[in-house]
Design a protein around this motif. Structure first.
Motif, PDB file in Angstrom:
ATOM      1  N   THR A  52       1.849 -12.423 -10.764  1.00 31.77           N
ATOM      2  CA  THR A  52       1.125 -11.963  -9.615  1.00 31.77           C
ATOM      3  C   THR A  52       1.528 -12.622  -8.450  1.00 31.77           C
ATOM      4  O   THR A  52       1.492 -12.000  -7.304  1.00 31.77           O
ATOM      5  CB  THR A  52      -0.372 -12.219  -9.920  1.00 31.77           C
ATOM      6  N   ASN A  53       2.226 -13.692  -8.557  1.00 28.51           N
ATOM      7  CA  ASN A  53       2.807 -14.298  -7.438  1.00 28.51           C
ATOM      8  C   ASN A  53       3.978 -13.576  -6.736  1.00 28.51           C
ATOM      9  O   ASN A  53       4.287 -13.448  -5.620  1.00 28.51           O
ATOM     10  CB  ASN A  53       3.279 -15.904  -7.592  1.00 28.51           C
ATOM     11  N   SER A  54       4.807 -13.248  -7.709  1.00 28.87           N
ATOM     12  CA  SER A  54       6.079 -12.476  -7.497  1.00 28.87           C
ATOM     13  C   SER A  54       5.202 -10.850  -6.645  1.00 28.87           C
ATOM     14  O   SER A  54       5.816 -10.499  -5.527  1.00 28.87           O
ATOM     15  CB  SER A  54       6.789 -11.980  -8.413  1.00 28.87           C
ATOM     16  N   ALA A  55       4.151 -10.461  -7.252  1.00 27.45           N
ATOM     17  CA  ALA A  55       3.647  -9.053  -6.895  1.00 27.45           C
ATOM     18  C   ALA A  55       2.782  -9.487  -5.397  1.00 27.45           C
ATOM     19  O   ALA A  55       2.947  -8.663  -4.534  1.00 27.45           O
ATOM     20  CB  ALA A  55       2.551  -8.700  -7.678  1.00 27.45           C
ATOM     21  N   LEU A  56       2.265 -10.807  -5.030  1.00 25.61           N
ATOM     22  CA  LEU A  56       1.837 -11.011  -3.693  1.00 25.61           C
ATOM     23  C   LEU A  56       3.006 -10.831  -2.785  1.00 25.61           C
ATOM     24  O   LEU A  56       2.486 -10.403  -1.716  1.00 25.61           O
ATOM     25  CB  LEU A  56       1.451 -12.448  -3.711  1.00 25.61           C
ATOM     26  N   LEU A  57       4.193 -11.579  -3.260  1.00 28.69           N
ATOM     27  CA  LEU A  57       5.309 -11.296  -2.073  1.00 28.69           C
ATOM     28  C   LEU A  57       5.883  -9.879  -1.847  1.00 28.69           C
ATOM     29  O   LEU A  57       5.916  -9.432  -0.857  1.00 28.69           O
ATOM     30  CB  LEU A  57       6.635 -12.208  -2.743  1.00 28.69           C
ATOM     31  N   ARG A  58       5.726  -8.901  -2.803  1.00 31.41           N
ATOM     32  CA  ARG A  58       5.961  -7.517  -2.726  1.00 31.41           C
ATOM     33  C   ARG A  58       4.923  -6.961  -1.905  1.00 31.41           C
ATOM     34  O   ARG A  58       5.099  -6.144  -1.243  1.00 31.41           O
ATOM     35  CB  ARG A  58       5.904  -6.810  -4.120  1.00 31.41           C
ATOM     36  N   ALA A  59       3.682  -7.279  -2.002  1.00 30.68           N
ATOM     37  CA  ALA A  59       2.580  -6.722  -1.243  1.00 30.68           C
ATOM     38  C   ALA A  59       2.687  -7.288   0.256  1.00 30.68           C
ATOM     39  O   ALA A  59       2.522  -6.596   1.230  1.00 30.68           O
ATOM     40  CB  ALA A  59       0.984  -7.403  -1.677  1.00 30.68           C
ATOM     41  N   ALA A  60       3.093  -8.561   0.323  1.00 28.80           N
ATOM     42  CA  ALA A  60       3.569  -8.913   1.924  1.00 28.80           C
ATOM     43  C   ALA A  60       4.701  -8.126   2.574  1.00 28.80           C
ATOM     44  O   ALA A  60       4.584  -7.888   3.841  1.00 28.80           O
ATOM     45  CB  ALA A  60       3.866 -10.690   1.714  1.00 28.80           C
ATOM     46  N   ARG A  61       5.590  -7.818   1.675  1.00 28.31           N
ATOM     47  CA  ARG A  61       6.804  -7.039   2.322  1.00 28.31           C
ATOM     48  C   ARG A  61       6.070  -5.610   2.781  1.00 28.31           C
ATOM     49  O   ARG A  61       6.299  -4.926   3.679  1.00 28.31           O
ATOM     50  CB  ARG A  61       7.874  -6.988   1.354  1.00 28.31           C
ATOM     51  N   GLN A  62       4.981  -5.329   1.757  1.00 32.66           N
ATOM     52  CA  GLN A  62       4.504  -3.893   2.252  1.00 32.66           C
ATOM     53  C   GLN A  62       3.603  -4.108   3.551  1.00 32.66           C
ATOM     54  O   GLN A  62       3.470  -3.030   4.392  1.00 32.66           O
ATOM     55  CB  GLN A  62       3.521  -3.279   1.194  1.00 32.66           C
ATOM     56  N   LEU A  63       2.948  -5.124   3.624  1.00 34.15           N
ATOM     57  CA  LEU A  63       1.911  -5.291   4.796  1.00 34.15           C
ATOM     58  C   LEU A  63       2.603  -5.818   6.027  1.00 34.15           C
ATOM     59  O   LEU A  63       1.851  -6.081   7.081  1.00 34.15           O
ATOM     60  CB  LEU A  63       0.901  -6.338   4.230  1.00 34.15           C
ATOM     61  N   ALA A  64       3.826  -6.248   5.986  1.00 33.92           N
ATOM     62  CA  ALA A  64       4.438  -6.899   7.056  1.00 33.92           C
ATOM     63  C   ALA A  64       4.778  -5.958   8.298  1.00 33.92           C
ATOM     64  O   ALA A  64       4.772  -4.740   7.907  1.00 33.92           O
ATOM     65  CB  ALA A  64       5.972  -7.327   6.829  1.00 33.92           C
ATOM     66  N   PRO A  65       4.416  -6.414   9.548  1.00 28.80           N
ATOM     67  CA  PRO A  65       4.369  -5.498  10.588  1.00 28.80           C
ATOM     68  C   PRO A  65       6.034  -4.978  10.994  1.00 28.80           C
ATOM     69  O   PRO A  65       6.726  -5.690  10.497  1.00 28.80           O
ATOM     70  CB  PRO A  65       4.135  -6.551  11.816  1.00 28.80           C
TER      71      PRO A  65
END
Length: 190
Positions: free
Chosen positions: A17-30
Motif C-alpha cells: 500500500t506504500n507503493s500504491a500511495l506513490l501511484r496515488a501521489a502521481r495521479q494527484l500531482a498538479p
C-alpha cells in the motif's frame, strides 16, 4: 519549468500500500509535476564501506536519480516501530560519500500506510531523524499517516479514501512549495 520528484517506496511486496500511495501521489500531482517511482531498491547491495572505492552500478544510478530530482517523496511502512531495513539501506547508500550526499538541501516529503490505527507515526519520526542529519529540507505538514490501510484501498490498489487522497495531494503541494523555495535560494546564491 517541470518539477521532477523521485518517489521511493519502503514496501517491497507487490501489493504494497506504500507503493500504491506513490501511484496515488502521481495521479494527484498538479500539472507541471512529474513523479517517477524508483524501482531499484531490491538491486542495492547491503551498505558496506569497503565497496565505496568501487561503487556498485545500482548505487551510482540511485545517487544520480536523487541528484537529478528536484525533490524526493518517501512512502514507508512501519516495521518494529521503525523503518524497513531495505529503505534504511537505500538511505545509507544515498547519504554517501560523507559530506557529499545529494540528499543535503534536497526537499523531501514523507508519508506512509500500515494496518495499524496509528499509521506510520514512529517510522516517519525515524525518517525525520535521518533527514535531519542529512540536512534535507523536510516538509513537515500535512502529515500523511494512512492507518487501517486495508480499508483505504480497493482490490486493485487504488487509494479510495477521500480524506487520505486530500492529505496526499496536500503533501505533494507542500513539497512543490519547498522545491520552489529551494530553487529561489539556489538562484539567489548563483
Amino acid at each position: 519549468m517541470t518539477i521532477k520528484i523521485l518517489a521511493i517506496s519502503g514496501g517491497l511486496r507487490a501489493a504494497s500500500t506504500n507503493s500504491a500511495l506513490l501511484r496515488a501521489a502521481r495521479q494527484l500531482a498538479p500539472e507541471g509535476v512529474e513523479i517517477e517511482i524508483y524501482e531499484g531498491i531490491r538491486d542495492l547491495p547491503f551498505f558496506d564501506e569497503d565497496l565505496e572505492g568501487d561503487v556498485p552500478a545500482a548505487v551510482t544510478e540511485l545517487r544520480e536519480r536523487i541528484r537529478d530530482a528536484d525533490g524526493v517523496l518517501i512512502a514507508s511502512p512501519e516495521y518494529n516501530y521503525s523503518i524497513p531495513g531495505a529503505l534504511k539501506n537505500l538511505l545509507d547508500w544515498a547519504s554517501r560519500p560523507y559530506g557529499q550526499s545529494f540528499l543535503t538541501d534536497k526537499p523531501v516529503a514523507i508519508m506512509g500506510a500500515s494496518g495499524s490505527q496509528f499509521g506510520t507515526v514512529r517510522a516517519q519520526n525515524h525518517l525525520r531523524d535521518v533527514f535531519h542529519w542529512l540536512d534535507s529540507k523536510v516538509v513537515t505538514k500535512p502529515e500523511v499517516h494512512v492507518g487501517a490501510n486495508y480499508t483505504r484501498f480497493d482490490e486493485q490498489g487504488n487509494l479510495t479514501d477521500e480524506t487520505s487522497r486530500g492529505l496526499v495531494a496536500g503533501l505533494i503541494a507542500a513539497l512543490v512549495v519547498q522545491v520552489r523555495k529551494s530553487r529561489e535560494t539556489v538562484g539567489a546564491s548563483a
